[in-house]
Scaffold this motif. Structure first.
Motif, mmCIF file in Angstrom:
data_model
loop_
_atom_site.group_PDB
_atom_site.id
_atom_site.type_symbol
_atom_site.label_atom_id
_atom_site.label_comp_id
_atom_site.label_asym_id
_atom_site.label_seq_id
_atom_site.Cartn_x
_atom_site.Cartn_y
_atom_site.Cartn_z
ATOM 1 N N LEU A 31 0.854 -1.185 0.000
ATOM 2 C CA LEU A 31 0.000 0.000 0.000
ATOM 3 C C LEU A 31 0.889 1.233 0.000
ATOM 4 O O LEU A 31 1.733 1.403 0.887
ATOM 5 C CB LEU A 31 -0.909 0.027 1.230
ATOM 6 N N VAL A 32 0.709 2.073 -0.995
ATOM 7 C CA VAL A 32 1.429 3.343 -1.056
ATOM 8 C C VAL A 32 0.400 4.457 -0.888
ATOM 9 O O VAL A 32 -0.536 4.581 -1.687
ATOM 10 C CB VAL A 32 2.181 3.510 -2.390
ATOM 11 N N MET A 33 0.567 5.252 0.159
ATOM 12 C CA MET A 33 -0.365 6.332 0.465
ATOM 13 C C MET A 33 0.331 7.670 0.228
ATOM 14 O O MET A 33 1.367 7.945 0.840
ATOM 15 C CB MET A 33 -0.854 6.211 1.913
ATOM 16 N N ILE A 34 -0.229 8.469 -0.652
ATOM 17 C CA ILE A 34 0.385 9.733 -1.051
ATOM 18 C C ILE A 34 -0.540 10.871 -0.628
ATOM 19 O O ILE A 34 -1.715 10.896 -1.008
ATOM 20 C CB ILE A 34 0.624 9.771 -2.567
ATOM 21 N N LYS A 64 2.736 -4.260 3.075
ATOM 22 C CA LYS A 64 3.832 -3.341 3.334
ATOM 23 C C LYS A 64 3.346 -1.920 3.063
ATOM 24 O O LYS A 64 2.751 -1.647 2.020
ATOM 25 C CB LYS A 64 5.019 -3.681 2.432
ATOM 26 N N LEU A 65 3.584 -1.009 4.011
ATOM 27 C CA LEU A 65 3.032 0.341 3.934
ATOM 28 C C LEU A 65 4.120 1.370 3.658
ATOM 29 O O LEU A 65 5.187 1.347 4.294
ATOM 30 C CB LEU A 65 2.330 0.713 5.250
ATOM 31 N N THR A 66 3.826 2.269 2.731
ATOM 32 C CA THR A 66 4.687 3.416 2.472
ATOM 33 C C THR A 66 3.823 4.665 2.438
ATOM 34 O O THR A 66 2.877 4.750 1.654
ATOM 35 C CB THR A 66 5.438 3.276 1.140
ATOM 36 N N LEU A 67 4.134 5.600 3.321
ATOM 37 C CA LEU A 67 3.403 6.870 3.371
ATOM 38 C C LEU A 67 4.308 7.964 2.827
ATOM 39 O O LEU A 67 5.373 8.255 3.387
ATOM 40 C CB LEU A 67 2.977 7.196 4.808
ATOM 41 N N ILE A 68 3.890 8.568 1.716
ATOM 42 C CA ILE A 68 4.616 9.679 1.109
ATOM 43 C C ILE A 68 3.789 10.943 1.332
ATOM 44 O O ILE A 68 2.684 11.070 0.795
ATOM 45 C CB ILE A 68 4.845 9.453 -0.393
ATOM 46 N N CYS A 69 4.294 11.851 2.150
ATOM 47 C CA CYS A 69 3.511 13.040 2.492
ATOM 48 C C CYS A 69 4.321 14.299 2.206
ATOM 49 O O CYS A 69 5.517 14.360 2.496
ATOM 50 C CB CYS A 69 3.068 13.009 3.954
ATOM 51 N N VAL A 101 -2.445 2.078 -4.672
ATOM 52 C CA VAL A 101 -1.947 3.451 -4.611
ATOM 53 C C VAL A 101 -3.106 4.349 -4.196
ATOM 54 O O VAL A 101 -4.075 4.519 -4.947
ATOM 55 C CB VAL A 101 -1.369 3.902 -5.969
ATOM 56 N N LEU A 102 -3.024 4.912 -3.006
ATOM 57 C CA LEU A 102 -4.062 5.773 -2.460
ATOM 58 C C LEU A 102 -3.530 7.192 -2.411
ATOM 59 O O LEU A 102 -2.406 7.422 -1.956
ATOM 60 C CB LEU A 102 -4.466 5.315 -1.054
ATOM 61 N N VAL A 103 -4.327 8.144 -2.856
ATOM 62 C CA VAL A 103 -3.874 9.533 -2.896
ATOM 63 C C VAL A 103 -4.939 10.452 -2.330
ATOM 64 O O VAL A 103 -6.134 10.260 -2.557
ATOM 65 C CB VAL A 103 -3.494 9.945 -4.342
#
Length: 737
Positions: free
Chosen positions: A458-461, A490-495, A704-706
């Motif tokens: 999961l990639v959260m932008i 697996k989580l990745t938070l891009i902020c 991909v969540l934005v």
């Protein structure tokens, strides 16, 4: 701390109960599955039949053969002309709404078994077909393949209806028939064209209220959320007003060229009321004008208050066309009225605001007390009204808390961006200035179930305050990973933030009282980008979080579901019972009051009066059905509220602010927070290279969540829609389109 231990022990107890249910009830999984399949099949058949009626309605076969035969069987002294319309257009949708309520009630229980498949690395099945963005930039916003196909089919329906109406009408116009009326052929055709535009516009009006019914059982039935459906309402509203404007202009031109402008002042006792139609169009144009982006953004309050004229718009529309024909658009508006009345009853209660935290980035976190029976899924939203700021304005905010990790608290984070939120921040930024705040809450509204476990990654932008929906998702995955031992993605938070002070938003990821467990197995990585600062040295020392604890008030109550834990069942009961009450009451009124007048050759019952009676009966029926359901559940909610009050009374007094602040500070230094800090990388003076980051993702299934500014959502959607990103599955969270 005793309260925290009690919460954690309750979580363990709930977990044990859930596991017992899963162990003892494997047959229920098959039973629920069969029931859901049967309901889906019935819904599909009813929906296709309803669509078929819309398709054949413009044809001569329907108007000259099928409809007369149906009216001969249905129209009676009880239902009159509206009987057939109710049966064909209203009953199917209301029945689907009731079936949808039952389906969603079953889904809440079936979700236990569905999620059980996710343990030990088994991913839940998911449907990705048609969700990939097809259009990214343009007047329609970000549109998926499914949405584009449905929009195309709806436009085809409008064109089909208009062309058939015109062909059938023009076939009856000749030089002789036009001369008999003292008109030319083109004038006669203009008259018919104006009428048919009105009929086609009614199709848009019939669909207009479905997307804005927040507590609808129809939207989640097809996997939609209320906030994501706003763009459908905008599409329909634009088409509706374009067609209705053309309808009105054509009639004005027709009356002008035939010297009949006096008809603009007609309000007939029977038939079409022109004055009502003209007022409807003027009100619609006023609402439409304020929806244009420049006006809506610069003068939001004007847009907000003007949009409440929809009530007058609908009333005048019914006076214009008559109640019999208005029943075509009744189902969508009927469901909207049910939802609106339930929201009104919930909003009358004052929510108990326990505490607030003021963040250095000019944002505040509000923590409300809630009952244990109130559960919700990640990305749910609540609407908040603070009378001391504005008595009429309601604003939506994403719930950041998790009903499993925090069974007694519901939290939202509000960034100071608009006039309303700035006033709230100013009120709370001076702790000594306020010790109690009156707040009203509607909701929460959200997805019935979540499917994040189906992804490997999961990639959260996010951009700015767009991080809030991801806080709720991360907390849910923490609960599943630590408490239920699920294998999470697996989580990745891009902020992306403007300045370093906004990094305090990351403190919201973990609950304020801490977590009893090791979050290292969560595989969370945070990449924070500070876009307007070169490095950390430019900033002053970080400003500590300010905590405010509010005094309790007897008039306040914990947030609870207005219809109790079985809310979907109660909603289905309200829809069905209220409509049955309406049928009975209007049948009796027609039979004993309206029918005798209509069959007196010297007198015809007034159309406006008949419409008024029907509207009154609809409102009374909905109020009766909903009020009984709410009062039935009020006792249970009162018991839960009393339990919460007693538990709050056993904790340290609200006035002991120093104790609570120190407690929070100790919790913030706990091991989970240290792990979270170690998993965070901060980058300065630059924006994230989203294209590179996304295309480097490995694996066959990455979500991909934005959530953030329009440009960010468009950039992410553009990458996910490319041929190089077959493994990326896009989802956007936004209150605007």
């Amino acid at each position: 701390m005793n309260t925290n231990r009690r919460r954690r022990s309750e979580q363990v107890t709930n977990q044990e109960m859930d596991e017992e249910v899963l162990k003892k009830s494997p047959p229920s999984q098959e039973k629920y599955g069969r029931a859901q399949f049967a309901i889906r099949l019935m819904v599909l058949v009813l929906f296709l039949a309803w669509v078929f009626v819309w398709v054949v309605a413009p044809t001569d076969t329907y108007k000259q053969i099928w409809l007369p035969q149906l009216k001969a069987k249905i129209n009676s002294s009880y239902f009159g002309k509206q009987g057939a319309t109710l049966l064909l257009f209203t009953v199917p949708i209301l029945f689907i709404a009731v079936l949808g309520s039952i389906y969603l009630h079953i889904a809440k229980k079936y979700n236990y078994f569905k999620m059980e498949r996710s343990k030990n690395g088994k991913k839940c099945e998911g449907v990705f077909i048609g969700k990939r963005p097809m259009l990214v930039r343009g007047p329609l916003g970000i549109v998926s393949g499914t949405e584009l196909a449905l929009l195309f089919m709806f436009i085809v329906l409008l064109v089909w209806s208009f062309s058939n109406y015109l062909n059938n009408s023009f076939a009856k116009i000749s030089q002789k028939s036009a001369a008999e009326d003292g008109e030319k052929v083109w004038q006669k055709k203009l008259d018919k064209s104006a009428l048919m535009l009105g009929k086609v516009g009614n199709i848009c009006l019939a669909m207009l209220f479905f997307p804005v019914t927040r507590g609808s059982s129809l939207l989640p039935l097809v996997g939609l959320k209320s906030e994501s459906c706003i763009k459908y309402h905008i599409w329909l509203g634009n088409m509706l007003m374009t067609i209705f404007t053309a309808h009105g202009l054509c009639y004005i031109i027709y009356w002008a060229v035939t010297n009949q402008l006096s008809k603009m002042l007609e309000w007939k006792k029977t038939g079409i009321s022109n004055v009502a139609g003209e007022l409807t169009l003027l009100i619609g144009l006023l609402m439409w004008l304020t929806t244009f982006p420049r006006i809506r953004r610069k003068a939001f309050e004007l847009f907000f208050y003007t949009h409440h004229l929809y009530i007058l718009f609908i009333v005048l529309f019914i006076f214009h066309v008559g109640i019999s024909y208005a029943c075509i658009m009744l189902p969508g508006f009927y469901l909207f009225l049910v939802d609106r009345y339930l929201r009104f009853l919930q909003s009358r209660q004052r929510a108990r605001l326990v505490s607030a935290r003021v963040l250095p980035c000019e944002a505040v976190e509000l923590n409300f007390s809630k009952t244990h029976g109130l559960t919700y899924n990640p990305t749910s939203i609540v609407f908040i009204n603070i009378p001391s700021i504005s008595k009429l304005q309601w604003h939506p905010f994403t719930v950041t808390s998790n009903s499993n990790l925090e069974p007694e608290i519901l939290s939202v984070v509000i960034k100071s961006e608009g006039a309303w939120s700035q006033k709230l921040y100013q009120m709370l930024s001076v702790p000594s200035a306020i010790d109690h705040l009156n707040v009203h809450v509607e909701g929460p509204y959200g997805p019935v179930s979540t499917d994040y476990l189906r992804h490997e990654t999961l990639v959260m932008i996010s951009g700015g305050s767009g991080i809030t929906p991801f806080v709720s998702i991360i907390r849910e995955l923490i609960y599943l990973n630590i408490t239920l031992r699920y294998r999470t993605p697996k989580l990745t938070l891009i902020c992306a933030f403007k300045n370093t002070s906004c990094l305090s938003m990351l403190d919201m990821i973990l609950p304020s009282y801490g977590i009893n467990g090791d979050i290292s197995s969560l595989q969370l990585q945070i990449e924070a980008y500070i876009t307007r600062e070169e490095d950390l040295k430019q900033n002053n020392s970080p400003i500590p979080l300010q905590s405010i604890w509010f005094k309790p008030n007897q008039k306040d109550s914990p947030i609870s579901t207005i219809l109790g834990p079985n809310s979907w069942v109660w909603l289905g009961a309200i829809i069905s019972s209220s409509f049955i009450i309406f049928i009975i009451l209007i049948g009796m009124i027609n039979h004993y009051y309206i029918f005798p007048v209509d069959h007196n050759t010297n007198k015809i019952f007034s159309y406006p009066l008949k419409s008024s009676i029907n509207m009154l009966v609809i409102c009374v029926s909905i109020a009766m059905g909903a009020s009984i359901a709410v009062l039935w559940n009020k006792k249970q909610n009162a018991k839960e509220a009393k339990k919460v009050q007693n538990m709050e009374g056993s904790s340290p007094s609200v006035g002991s602010t120093n104790f609570k602040v120190c407690d929070i500070e100790r919790e913030l230094e706990s091991l989970p927070n240290q792990i979270l800090a170690n998993a965070t990388n901060v980058h300065y003076a630059g924006r994230p290279d989203l294209r590179r980051l996304l295309l480097e993702l490995k694996g066959s299934n990455a979500g991909v969540l934005v959530s953030g500014p329009k440009e960010m959502r468009q950039e992410v959607a553009s990458v996910c829609s490319s041929n190089l990103a077959e493994n990326l599955h896009f989802e956007s969270f936004s209150f605007n389109w």
